[in-house]
Structures are given as structure tokens and as C-alpha cells.
Design a protein around this motif. Structure first.
Motif, PDB file in Angstrom:
ATOM      1  N   LYS A  36       0.830  -1.217   0.000  1.00  0.00           N
ATOM      2  CA  LYS A  36       0.000   0.000   0.000  1.00  0.00           C
ATOM      3  C   LYS A  36       0.859   1.258   0.000  1.00  0.00           C
ATOM      4  O   LYS A  36       0.501   2.263  -0.627  1.00  0.00           O
ATOM      5  N   HIS A  37       1.991   1.214   0.698  1.00  0.00           N
ATOM      6  CA  HIS A  37       2.827   2.403   0.839  1.00  0.00           C
ATOM      7  C   HIS A  37       3.854   2.561  -0.281  1.00  0.00           C
ATOM      8  O   HIS A  37       4.674   3.463  -0.247  1.00  0.00           O
ATOM      9  N   LYS A  38       3.810   1.666  -1.239  1.00  0.00           N
ATOM     10  CA  LYS A  38       4.636   1.822  -2.434  1.00  0.00           C
ATOM     11  C   LYS A  38       3.683   2.087  -3.580  1.00  0.00           C
ATOM     12  O   LYS A  38       2.940   1.203  -4.003  1.00  0.00           O
ATOM     13  N   SER A  39       3.695   3.298  -4.085  1.00  0.00           N
ATOM     14  CA  SER A  39       2.658   3.744  -5.014  1.00  0.00           C
ATOM     15  C   SER A  39       2.468   2.810  -6.199  1.00  0.00           C
ATOM     16  O   SER A  39       1.357   2.563  -6.645  1.00  0.00           O
ATOM     17  N   LYS A  40       3.558   2.242  -6.719  1.00  0.00           N
ATOM     18  CA  LYS A  40       3.404   1.395  -7.900  1.00  0.00           C
ATOM     19  C   LYS A  40       2.781   0.037  -7.563  1.00  0.00           C
ATOM     20  O   LYS A  40       2.458  -0.741  -8.447  1.00  0.00           O
ATOM     21  N   HIS A  41       2.626  -0.252  -6.248  1.00  0.00           N
ATOM     22  CA  HIS A  41       2.017  -1.521  -5.847  1.00  0.00           C
ATOM     23  C   HIS A  41       0.632  -1.323  -5.225  1.00  0.00           C
ATOM     24  O   HIS A  41       0.071  -2.249  -4.656  1.00  0.00           O
ATOM     25  N   SER A  42       0.074  -0.133  -5.337  1.00  0.00           N
ATOM     26  CA  SER A  42      -1.183   0.172  -4.656  1.00  0.00           C
ATOM     27  C   SER A  42      -2.364  -0.593  -5.228  1.00  0.00           C
ATOM     28  O   SER A  42      -3.456  -0.576  -4.668  1.00  0.00           O
ATOM     29  N   HIS A  43      -2.152  -1.299  -6.338  1.00  0.00           N
ATOM     30  CA  HIS A  43      -3.227  -2.035  -7.001  1.00  0.00           C
ATOM     31  C   HIS A  43      -3.359  -3.456  -6.467  1.00  0.00           C
ATOM     32  O   HIS A  43      -4.179  -4.215  -6.967  1.00  0.00           O
ATOM     33  N   TRP A  44      -2.583  -3.830  -5.465  1.00  0.00           N
ATOM     34  CA  TRP A  44      -2.637  -5.196  -4.938  1.00  0.00           C
ATOM     35  C   TRP A  44      -3.804  -5.353  -3.960  1.00  0.00           C
ATOM     36  O   TRP A  44      -4.011  -4.527  -3.073  1.00  0.00           O
ATOM     37  N   GLN A  45      -4.542  -6.455  -4.117  1.00  0.00           N
ATOM     38  CA  GLN A  45      -5.611  -6.820  -3.195  1.00  0.00           C
ATOM     39  C   GLN A  45      -5.195  -8.088  -2.465  1.00  0.00           C
ATOM     40  O   GLN A  45      -4.746  -9.057  -3.080  1.00  0.00           O
ATOM     41  N   THR A  46      -5.343  -8.108  -1.152  1.00  0.00           N
ATOM     42  CA  THR A  46      -4.930  -9.249  -0.341  1.00  0.00           C
ATOM     43  C   THR A  46      -6.152  -9.975   0.208  1.00  0.00           C
ATOM     44  O   THR A  46      -7.105  -9.348   0.657  1.00  0.00           O
ATOM     45  N   VAL A  47      -6.097 -11.305   0.160  1.00  0.00           N
ATOM     46  CA  VAL A  47      -7.133 -12.158   0.733  1.00  0.00           C
ATOM     47  C   VAL A  47      -6.471 -13.000   1.823  1.00  0.00           C
ATOM     48  O   VAL A  47      -5.438 -13.634   1.589  1.00  0.00           O
TER      49      VAL A  47
END
Length: 298
Positions: free
Chosen positions: A147-158
Motif C-alpha cells: 500500500k505504501h509503495k505507489s506502484k504496488h497500490s493495485h494489490w488486493q490481499t485475501v
């Protein structure tokens, strides 16, 4: 019993750590418990030795010492444990997060960073699954970093767990650590998850039960939930199940990363290789023991 000063308490702690009945208690547990009771920073024990505990504080301290001596871990006594620089609530329904598990988080983050641009494209949603989440420490730490790395903000965790009580703790920990992009699912491993293309995962992680029920080390872990510790087939049964089913839930090239016992590296590498994983590798923990094995689906 009358209240005591910090100086007297420190002497008491020294005596406790020198007795046979307390040999299994790390000395820092006792000082950390004292700091928790008086709600002071560590330096306070050096600069304010004349501080006098109130009667309630002293009774609280001694009650806690008795529980520690009876086998209760410090984290269950305080109800909290630090992991990956975050703070997690823990109780008897969850395992206590351990430093060696941070290796799993570290390796997954390193793998994501090393992947081609397609995996880090902010226009494409990516999914990460944590099986047997417990306190949520792995899922929340990974989601927090991504979440705190802008280029990875698209990750959804289950995050999945069979224990409803553990899921309650994990949900609370997500709130405490301000992590919102996590879906918590009550399920036995993959049972409640979909194999539809849009629901597949790019990364699956797990710290499953991996201790043989005949392992002598279990005697030191009696306070933690036994179902989260032991597995049949010399501790490998759950790992085998996770690896066998993973290809149905991973996108092509996706990563499976599993924490395991110090003497299981060879066996786990073989399990992954036998289940269509390539580039299989084992990474050691901070003590130099095999701890995390991962591979990419062919």
C-alpha cells in the motif's frame, strides 16, 4: 505485600533468572513485563531506579510472573507482539508472530519487486492470498508494504483461516495497522475460494502447521493453539495439500511461498517440484536454518 522500587524489582528479576524453575524464562521477558506494567520506556529502568511501584502495580507484576513461570508466553500476557515493525494483538487463538517469519514477508516483497513491468502495472489489479492467516501478521505486513509503495497500490490481499476467533483477531489487527485492502475469508484452505480467471492469485503465501506431533519441541509450545502447529505425515501434510491445490488458484508464473521447519527444506522443495513449480528455492532464516521455500507455477 508492600510495593517495591525499580531497583528492588531488578534484584528480584536477577534472583528469578538464577533459579532452576525459571531457567526457561528469557530474562528480557521479565524486564519487558515490568515495563508493560508500569507503562514506561526501557531507559526508565536505568534512570529511575528509585521509582516505587504502587501496590496494584506490584501485585500485577507478580501475578504476571507466576503466569510466565506456569508457561504462558509474554505475548499472551501483554496481548501484543511486534512483527515487521508493526504491532499485533495476539491471544490463545493465534500463533505468536516470530522474527523468522519476517523472512517470508521479505522474500515475497523481493520477488514482486523483481518481476517484469506487467506484474507492477498500476492499471492491472493483482491478488495475494495468505492461507492460515492467524493473527494476520503476514497478510497485513505485505498489504501494508504494498500500500505504501505507489506502484504496488493495485494489490488486493485475501486472508483465509478456519478459525473464526483467529479471523476476529486478524480483522482487528488490520484496523490497528491502518490496512484496509484485505478481504478476510472463513475457509479451510482453498475450500471457499474461486478458480474463476478473475479470482486467481499472483502470489500465495502460507505459514501452515508443519510440526510433527511427536516432535520434542512441542512441549515448549503448549500455550499456543495446537491445530496451528502440528500436521500429519511428519508435519508435511498441510504443505502437500497447499502445493497440490495451488496450481488451480495461481495465475501462470505466480509464486507460492511456504514457511516450514528447519529440517524440511529438501522435502518441501521436492513437493513443489512434483506439483508443477519451477525455480524452486529455499531461503534460510536469521539463525541459518532452512525456513522458506518458494517456486513459480509453470
Amino acid at each position: 505485600m508492600t510495593a517495591s522500587t525499580i531497583r528492588q524489582i531488578k534484584q528480584q528479576i536477577q534472583q528469578l533468572t538464577n533459579t532452576d524453575t525459571s531457567m526457561m524464562l528469557p530474562s528480557f521477558w521479565l524486564t519487558d513485563w515490568l515495563l508493560y506494567v508500569i507503562d514506561k520506556p526501557a531507559m526508565f529502568l536505568i534512570t529511575d531506579e528509585s521509582y516505587k511501584l504502587s501496590k496494584a502495580e506490584y501485585e500485577h507484576f507478580n501475578t504476571g510472573i507466576a503466569k510466565l513461570q506456569a508457561g504462558m508466553p509474554l505475548a499472551y500476557l501483554t496481548g501484543q507482539q511486534e512483527f515487521w515493525s508493526l504491532n499485533f494483538t495476539v491471544n490463545e487463538h493465534t500463533l505468536i508472530p516470530r522474527p523468522d517469519t519476517e523472512v517470508l514477508v521479505e522474500q515475497v516483497l523481493n520477488w514482486i519487486e523483481s518481476q517484469p513491468k506487467s506484474l507492477n502495472d498500476v492499471n492491472q489489479s493483482k491478488r495475494l492470498l495468505d492461507l492460515g492467516t492467524g493473527s494476520g501478521c503476514i497478510a497485513i505486513s505485505l498489504a501494508h508494504e504494498l500500500k505504501h509503495k505507489s506502484k504496488h497500490s493495485h494489490w488486493q490481499t485475501v486472508a483465509v483461516d478456519l478459525s473464526l476467533e483467529a479471523l476476529k483477531v486478524a480483522k482487528q489487527n488490520a484496523i490497528i495497522n491502518d490496512v484496509a485492502n484485505i478481504e478476510f475469508v472463513h475457509s479451510s484452505w482453498y475450500d471457499k475460494l474461486s478458480t474463476q480467471d478473475e479470482q486467481l492469485f499472483d502470489v500465495i503465501v502460507s505459514n501452515p502447521p508443519y510440526i510433527d506431533d511427536k516432535d520434542v519441541h512441542l512441549a515448549r509450545l503448549i500455550a499456543e493453539p495446537i491445530s496451528a502447529l502440528i500436521a500429519p505425515n511428519h508435519g508435511l501434510a498441510d504443505i502437500e495439500h497447499i502445493a497440490r491445490q495451488a496450481p488451480k488458484y495461481l495465475r501462470t508464473g505466480g509464486l507460492l511461498a511456504i514457511e516450514h521447519g528447519f529440517n524440511q527444506g529438501t522435502a518441501v522443495r521436492q513437493i513443489l517440484s512434483d506439483n508443477s513449480f519451477r525455480a524452486v528455492k529455499t531461503v534460510q532464516d536469521y539463525g541459518g536454518n532452512d525456513r522458506v521455500t518458494f517456486g513459480q507455477i509453470r
